[in-house]
Scaffold this motif. Structure first.
Motif, PDB file in Angstrom:
ATOM      1  N   TYR A   3      -6.641  -4.308  -5.116  1.00 50.93           N
ATOM      2  CA  TYR A   3      -5.476  -4.024  -4.278  1.00 50.93           C
ATOM      3  C   TYR A   3      -5.301  -5.021  -3.119  1.00 50.93           C
ATOM      4  CZ  TYR A   3      -4.008   0.533  -6.218  1.00 50.93           C
ATOM      5  OH  TYR A   3      -3.508   1.542  -7.003  1.00 50.93           O
TER       6      TYR A   3
ATOM      7  N   SER B 172       0.820  -1.211   0.000  1.00 52.75           N
ATOM      8  CA  SER B 172       0.000   0.000   0.000  1.00 52.75           C
ATOM      9  C   SER B 172       0.849   1.254   0.000  1.00 52.75           C
ATOM     10  CB  SER B 172      -0.928  -0.004   1.214  1.00 52.75           C
ATOM     11  OG  SER B 172      -1.822  -1.085   1.157  1.00 52.75           O
TER      12      SER B 172
ATOM     13  N   THR C  39       2.407   1.576  -3.497  1.00 57.45           N
ATOM     14  CA  THR C  39       1.411   1.863  -4.529  1.00 57.45           C
ATOM     15  C   THR C  39       0.860   3.275  -4.379  1.00 57.45           C
ATOM     16  OG1 THR C  39       0.810  -0.479  -4.528  1.00 57.45           O
ATOM     17  CG2 THR C  39      -0.693   1.022  -5.624  1.00 57.45           C
TER      18      THR C  39
ATOM     19  N   LEU D  30      -5.206  -5.258 -12.339  1.00 57.54           N
ATOM     20  CA  LEU D  30      -4.414  -4.273 -11.597  1.00 57.54           C
ATOM     21  C   LEU D  30      -3.709  -3.322 -12.569  1.00 57.54           C
ATOM     22  CD1 LEU D  30      -3.110  -3.273  -8.895  1.00 57.54           C
ATOM     23  CD2 LEU D  30      -1.272  -4.912  -9.354  1.00 57.54           C
TER      24      LEU D  30
ATOM     25  N   THR E  39      -6.780  -2.156   1.844  1.00 59.65           N
ATOM     26  CA  THR E  39      -5.764  -3.208   1.780  1.00 59.65           C
ATOM     27  C   THR E  39      -5.136  -3.459   3.138  1.00 59.65           C
ATOM     28  OG1 THR E  39      -5.271  -2.738  -0.544  1.00 59.65           O
ATOM     29  CG2 THR E  39      -3.570  -3.874   0.723  1.00 59.65           C
TER      30      THR E  39
ATOM     31  N   CYS F  43      -5.744   1.577  -0.740  1.00 60.24           N
ATOM     32  CA  CYS F  43      -4.654   1.266   0.177  1.00 60.24           C
ATOM     33  C   CYS F  43      -5.145   1.143   1.619  1.00 60.24           C
ATOM     34  CB  CYS F  43      -3.570   2.333   0.075  1.00 60.24           C
ATOM     35  SG  CYS F  43      -2.659   2.274  -1.481  1.00 60.24           S
TER      36      CYS F  43
END
Length: 495
Positions: free
Chosen positions: A383, A184, A187, A295, A331, A328
């Motif tokens: 994610y 996370s 990303t 993704l 996630t 994120c």
């Protein structure tokens, strides 16, 4: 419980067990094992987190930044014009990275295991930064392809190596959260790549180089700088970690031995062969391909959605970040819950659902605002399945050498989903393919979940038939199966 240093080479101790290959004989009476309360365990985990996670997340962020900056939509048009690209040239440049990434992953993890994370991650991060910097000097489409190929080979060991490295330090149901945080953080950082590209765009023309070249050069130089630090900031393993006190070394040893007891850590070719023969790893590879395809697809499509919403350019960049922020957060929460409940497959199936619904929204309308809402659902579903998926696979591979190869197989070959996404149409047809991939992922997870439940039950029944339980299984009995890895009768799979 002693361990055999010579089995690992260069004094480097591999993951999960310190118990290694020197196991008790039948005349051995084990001393009482120390116990540690929740407070001391929580303190130890906090210390591990602060000393390990930020820097390896930074490494992954830079690697991800280097491999994805070519999709920055501000620079793509200029890049294509300068290198005289046409037709499918751009898709080929995107896709060529991934086969070389896949080829590099397995040998890279074996080298990491042999010479130690601090040295190997330093080397491959340095190579990645150098490749990225030199990409800023390319002047033809052919040299861009060469640069992308070499970049893929250099970077191919970073993410598999980081995931493998996490298993050195954390128990099976602590690793999911840490993998989620690393993924996370990296990303989310890459989501701001557009804003970074906007700032660097003002350098266009300096030194006779266009703005896209300066993006490659500066990001590559930053990666090289961090690579220099890796040798000093990455700790090879718990036994050599300078930030741990003596009692914490003991606590680490005991915790990891209890989590993955009595499995061999030898560096032997039979464990490499065992990974290639394990059909379960290939199922995880297929699941990964089905996850990585949407993704990478949503990475490419989201800027187009936002651009069609007619916002000002600077605000557009922030609009592409918003779905990533939500994704994120979800996630990290998913990684925490997955660890606490000790479940992997069920959550992967759960998160496939909003991702599929998001793509349905995208293909059901041409309204960019509705499509933007769909992007939130897609990212929130896709994610979390990346770190949960790698944690699930890593949790179910017994023995460090096989685990090194199995993790690399899943991540390396799973990234071939990037090849598929590079050639997907950027409109409805591509979304339909992504729906198909996510649906297949759902059913593969369901199959694997049900199989592992049955296999755990079968092993429990066989042990009960002998009048034994996991708790009563002696170290001598475990040692007799220490070479079997996850096929050992006392090994239980994460489901």
């Amino acid at each position: 419980m002693p361990f055999d240093q010579d089995a690992y080479g260069d004094g480097f101790f591999p993951p999960q067990q310190f118990g290694g290959v020197n196991q008790p004989t039948s005349n051995h009476v084990e001393p009482p094992r120390p116990t540690f309360d929740k407070r001391s365990t929580a303190k130890l985990l906090r210390k591990l987190d602060w000393n390990l996670i930020p820097f390896i997340a930074l490494l992954y962020f830079l690697a991800l930044l280097d491999s994805t900056n070519i999709v920055n939509f501000r620079a793509v048009t200029v890049l294509q014009r300068d290198l005289k690209m046409k037709g499918l040239d751009y898709s080929v440049a995107l896709a060529l990275f991934f086969p070389f990434y896949a080829v590099a992953a397995i040998p890279s993890n074996l080298f990491l295991r042999k010479i130690g994370p601090s040295r190997w991650l330093c080397i491959i991060t340095m190579a990645t930064g150098l490749c990225m910097t030199l990409m800023g000097t390319v002047k033809t489409f052919g040299t861009l392809l060469v640069a992308r190929s070499v970049l893929g080979f250099a970077e191919g060991g970073i993410f598999p190596g980081i995931i493998f490295y996490v298993t050195f330090w954390y128990r099976r149901y602590e690793s999911g959260l840490r993998m989620a945080i690393i993924f996370s953080a990296a990303t989310l950082g890459v989501s701001f790549n557009g804003l970074l590209g906007h700032l660097i765009s003002y350098m266009g023309g300096i030194g006779g180089r266009p703005s896209w070249a300066w993006t490659f050069i500066l990001e590559g130089l930053a990666t090289i700088l961090v690579a220099f630090l890796a040798k000093f900031l990455i700790h090879d393993g718990p036994e050599t970690a300078r930030f741990l006190k003596a009692v914490e070394h003991t606590q680490m040893k005991e915790r990891l031995v209890q989590d993955h007891p009595s499995l061999s850590n030898e560096h032997h070719s039979r464990y490499i062969t065992s990974a290639f023969k394990d059909w379960k790893i290939y199922v995880h590879i297929l699941i990964a391909i089905c996850i990585y395809t949407p993704l990478y697809s949503i990475f490419r499509f989201l800027p187009t959605i936002v651009k069609n919403m007619d916002y000002f350019n600077d605000y557009t960049q922030l609009m592409t970040v918003a779905p990533a922020v939500l994704g994120c957060i979800i996630t990290i929460v998913a990684g925490f819950i997955s660890d606490k409940t000790k479940r992997r497959g069920a959550y992967m199936m759960l998160f496939c659902v909003p991702a599929i619904l998001g793509y349905v929204l995208m293909i059901s309308t041409r309204d960019s605002h509705v499509q933007y809402a769909g992007a939130f659902l897609v990212i929130s579903g896709v994610y979390p399945n990346v770190p949960i998926g790698v944690a699930w696979n890593a949790n179910n591979i017994g023995g460090s050498t096989k685990r090194a190869v199995g993790i690399a197989m899943q991540i390396g070959f799973g990234h071939l989903g990037g090849v598929i996404s590079a050639f997907l149409p950027i409109l409805a047809q591509g979304h339909i393919v992504s729906i198909g991939m996510l649906t297949l992922s759902f059913f593969l997870c369901l199959f694997m979940h049900r199989y592992l439940l049955r296999e755990n039950s079968r092993r429990d029944a066989e042990m009960m038939a002998q009048g034994l339980t996991l708790e009563s299984y002696s170290e001598e009995q475990k040692f007799q199966e220490h070479e079997k890895g996850d096929d050992a009768s006392f090994f239980r799979y994460s489901v």
